[in-house]
Design an enzyme around this catalytic site. Structure first.
Site, short mmCIF file in Angstrom:
data_model
loop_
_atom_site.label_atom_id
_atom_site.label_comp_id
_atom_site.label_asym_id
_atom_site.label_seq_id
_atom_site.Cartn_x
_atom_site.Cartn_y
_atom_site.Cartn_z
N LYS A 69 -9.61 1.55 -2.61
CA LYS A 69 -9.82 1.03 -1.25
C LYS A 69 -11.22 1.40 -0.74
O LYS A 69 -11.61 2.56 -0.76
CB LYS A 69 -8.75 1.60 -0.33
CG LYS A 69 -8.78 1.11 1.10
CD LYS A 69 -7.63 1.73 1.89
CE LYS A 69 -7.58 1.27 3.33
NZ LYS A 69 -6.46 1.89 4.06
N GLU B 232 0.85 -1.19 0.00
CA GLU B 232 0.00 0.00 0.00
C GLU B 232 0.89 1.24 0.00
O GLU B 232 1.96 1.27 0.59
CB GLU B 232 -0.88 0.00 1.25
CG GLU B 232 -1.80 1.21 1.35
CD GLU B 232 -2.61 1.25 2.64
OE1 GLU B 232 -3.66 1.91 2.66
OE2 GLU B 232 -2.18 0.64 3.65
N CYS C 205 -5.19 -3.13 2.69
CA CYS C 205 -4.96 -2.91 4.11
C CYS C 205 -6.20 -3.08 4.99
O CYS C 205 -6.62 -4.19 5.27
CB CYS C 205 -4.32 -1.53 4.31
SG CYS C 205 -3.49 -1.33 5.92
#
Length: 271
Positions: free
Chosen positions: A113, A41, A154
């Site tokens: 994300k 990330e 994440c």
């Protein structure tokens, strides 16, 4: 068998310096016989100072890190899963965007994300991603050298419904690039990665940020490759950056799904 490379980084605040690391990793992955490279990330820049970071956050079309990786992928014949980059999205707000770049340098897929890291940790750390970033809305998969790859980033790891959707999509592997904090990493990183691999009966590849960063944060590292049975095939530790290799065996996916056919047995539950 498909050979992959995993890059563990200590990204800084300068995109040009990070791009140099990424380009070098693509070349090293190719020399090591890898068909695909996975990066963490925020591979292009990790900077919690948003005023300073804003000087480097651009649109996808003008991002220098993405352009450098696309060129390196094409020149080395390696597919690259860029964990994520901070970019300006269509509405003007930033997005935390993952890419799959093909071995021809073309963008195969992109994923924003979904889940924003808005938390107050017991250490006193405060994170409010939603203040700057727009959340993604779509579940994304891509056809890659490791088969069908599900894309996440994440904090997404804490939301099982996303991984249920990727399981329903019959993903062969799931990328979970991250910049986990040390406290949350120590407590939850390994168990969550293994659980997600088991739930989806798929390989998990989790390239991670590690160490002390220029912006003052510290990240946990321990980039992992986990097989569909939950066995850890690669753990890069928490000491520093580097590149490592692992083998993805597609036969292992079918073996596990025959042993425990949880995807086939799963029922829709109404609440």
């Amino acid at each position: 068998m498909t050979r992959i490379a995993v890059l563990q980084m200590t990204s800084g605040v300068d995109p040009e310096a990070n791009a140099e690391v990424l380009v070098g990793a693509v070349g090293e992955a190719a020399r090591g016989g890898a068909e695909m490279l996975f990066t963490p990330e925020m591979s292009g820049m990790l900077d919690r100072n948003r005023e300073r970071a804003a000087k480097h956050v651009s649109s996808e079309d003008s991002d220098l890190v993405l352009a450098a990786v696309r060129t390196a992928a094409r020149e080395n014949g390696v597919t690259v899963a860029i964990g994520s980059l901070a970019l300006v999205g269509e509405g003007g707000k930033w997005v935390n965007r993952s890419f799959v770049v093909g071995s021809d340098g073309e963008i195969v897929e992109r994923y924003d994300k979904m889940h924003m890291f808005d938390v107050e940790l017991s250490t006193g750390e405060s994170w409010r991603e939603s203040n700057a970033y727009a959340a993604g809305e779509k579940v994304v998969t891509a056809e890659t050298p490791v088969g069908r790859l599900g894309l996440t980033v994440c904090y997404d790891i804490r939301f099982p419904s996303l991984f249920a959707a990727l399981g329903d999509a019959k993903c062969d592997a799931i990328a979970i690039p991250a910049a986990f904090t040390r406290p949350t990493g120590k407590a939850h990183w390994h168990v969550l990665q293994r659980a997600r691999a088991i739930e989806a009966s798929a390989f998990v590849v989790a390239a991670a940020q590690v160490g002390k960063h220029e912006d003052g944060r510290e990240t946990y590292g321990h980039s992992l490759v986990v097989d569909p049975w939950g066995e850890v095939l690669l753990d890069m530790g928490g000491e520093g950056p580097g590149l490592a290799f692992a083998e993805i065996d597609p036969a292992r996916i079918e073996e596990v799904r025959r042993q425990v056919p949880s995807l086939a047995n799963r029922r829709k539950i109404a609440i």
